[in-house]
Design an enzyme around this catalytic site. Sequence first.
Site, short mmCIF file in Angstrom:
data_model
loop_
_atom_site.label_atom_id
_atom_site.label_comp_id
_atom_site.label_asym_id
_atom_site.label_seq_id
_atom_site.Cartn_x
_atom_site.Cartn_y
_atom_site.Cartn_z
N GLU A 129 39.57 55.99 37.57
CA GLU A 129 41.03 55.97 37.56
C GLU A 129 41.67 56.49 36.28
O GLU A 129 42.53 55.83 35.69
CB GLU A 129 41.53 54.54 37.84
N GLU A 167 37.34 51.93 46.34
CA GLU A 167 37.92 50.60 46.09
C GLU A 167 39.03 50.39 47.09
O GLU A 167 39.88 51.26 47.29
CB GLU A 167 38.54 50.50 44.70
C1 GCB Z 1 41.45 49.10 40.21
C2 GCB Z 1 40.39 49.16 39.18
C3 GCB Z 1 39.54 47.91 39.12
C4 GCB Z 1 40.44 46.69 39.27
C5 GCB Z 1 41.14 46.77 40.61
C6 GCB Z 1 42.07 45.59 40.85
O1 GCB Z 1 41.98 50.07 40.64
O2 GCB Z 1 39.56 50.29 39.29
O3 GCB Z 1 38.83 47.87 37.92
O4 GCB Z 1 39.73 45.49 39.14
O5 GCB Z 1 41.90 47.92 40.67
O6 GCB Z 1 41.63 44.59 41.41
O7 GCB Z 1 43.22 45.66 40.43
#
Ligand code: GCB
Length: 596
Positions: free
Chosen positions: A414, A505
């Site tokens: 990201e 994700e």
């Molecule tokens: C994201 C990140 C990750 C976070 C996640 C979240 O986009 O890559 O490291 O933990 O969101 O849960 O907000």
Amino acid sequence: MLKPQSTSTRELVSLDGLWKFGLVTDDLEQTRPWTKPLDSGLEAPVPASYNDIFVDPKIHDHVGWVVYQRAIRVPRGWTQDKYFIRVEAATHEGRVYVNDKLVAEHIGGYTPFDAEVTQLVKPGEEFRVTIAVNNELTNTTIPPGFIVTTETGARKQTYLHDFYNYAGLARSVWLYNVPDQHINDVTITTDLKESTGIIKYSIDTTSSSGKITVQILDEDQKTVANASGLKGEIKVASAKLWNPGAAYLYQFKVSLHDSNGTVLDEYTVATGIRKVEVRGNKFLINNKPFYFTGFGRHEDTAVRGKGHDQAYMVHDFALMDWIGANSFRTSHYPYAEEVMDYADRKGIVVIDETPAVGLNLAISSGLFGGIKRETWSEETCNDQTREANAQAIRELVARDKNHPCVVMWSIANEPASSEEGAREYFEPLVKVAREADPTRPVCFINVMFAKYNDCLISDLFDVLCLNRYYGWYISQGDLAAAEVQLEEELRGWEKKYNKPMLMTEYGADTLAGLHSLHNLPWSEEFQVQYYDMYHRVFDRIESMTGEQVWNFADFQTAIQIFRIDGNKKGIFTRDRKPKAIAHELRKRWTKIRAQG
Ligand code: GCB
């Protein structure tokens, strides 16, 4: 960077256990704690992050150097050898002192380094080793961070990534020897020509006159091929392939001989024969389209922090098998080498990621409202940051290049890929990755703000990896609207790029035990509905190549008012109990697995 190994010519001594431990509260160079025995009265376990081991907030919240110290004896038989201390990880900067002397320094918290002891201590002698470890993150480290001074004058580490800044010696430390003339490095790549497996190799040694022989052994210890010379191509007829969920490992045994045939050194690399390829919008493993199911994960458990733990490792892999997962991403840093070895043996597919996370000043822990500054600028992520990022890529590839489980490199998570300057930052890094390993696809993980018309770098990469939170951070709780937004976006990417597309994700914070009939965010029911919606959409999109949910388990983060004792997007709780969603994913993924 060959992992230390016990062979007929090499030995290793584990230095894991309790080390004396102390905080450095004054200047390290002034106090020189390595010159005398540590007298803090504290002992810290290795491997483990130190933060949660003690109850003292000064240790938990410390910013700066700590020291670990112990006595070591060099085995008396090592008279003809060179010997080293291998530190598998010192997060984020490590210095090794042998008695009063600094012998090694390394920046980068998740890759190993060596300190040579040979000239300093004789076989049979005991010496004092001190390892100083610094947890500070700045705008030129990977990951980056910023140190601020609060109203009380305290120094505070801030950072933009969403996991706690655990620090210390979280992986094993070894004392090991190699013969004076030895094998320095082995690089193996594999390919397939019909049923014949091709193993291409190249070997680096310190010997100018030694001869190399290579033996390939199958799992029954039978020799199936031989070769000689520093470089070569070996054909294995009717090769048994390394397949996802069905690993097969040959042993690639290298021997270095002198001109009389006496063995000078031996080293063995577990080798899976497999082929990885991106063709059109498909990700192929052994010429078959592969659909990733599984997780973004963290190295994170109570008390140990990021400390590597064999019991948790085996348990986590057992849970991944139970749920039907075939893969994970080492979000957001390289994991312990034991994890990679285990994934090789278990046939789990890995997307291997550098620690380049938080290169995005507009986001703080997945939420908007980070520091309102440009990400790519002299004062923020600059040329020095990029060089640290390049070094992190080189070290990751050097460490993990021979693992069959690794099918793709992820060079950043990201980053601000739609901000001006992103292309200048990433173009050279893609080159670094491709030079370090011309055989594997390269990706980066795209953030939700950099959509298909805004992202400035997606064309440089082989696979589109997207993190999306429709229904959570965007259109919070409204899964009907989220479904429309998600589908529109995925179709946009598909039309523009026609590359394999992977959701790396997607997830919703869920408090285990919270229930609701009304689809209330944070309830177990909402998490089930959320994933159900995403999966409906994925099943309608042709170029979807996989789904890795966020996250395998709940994990600790920095203090944030929207985090309740950490991030709760786990499919399992932090102590690995299933939430309701685990059973739903199991139905879907075991079905996908059964369809092959
Ligand atoms: C994201 C990140 C990750 C976070 C996640 C979240 O986009 O890559 O490291 O933990 O969101 O849960 O907000």
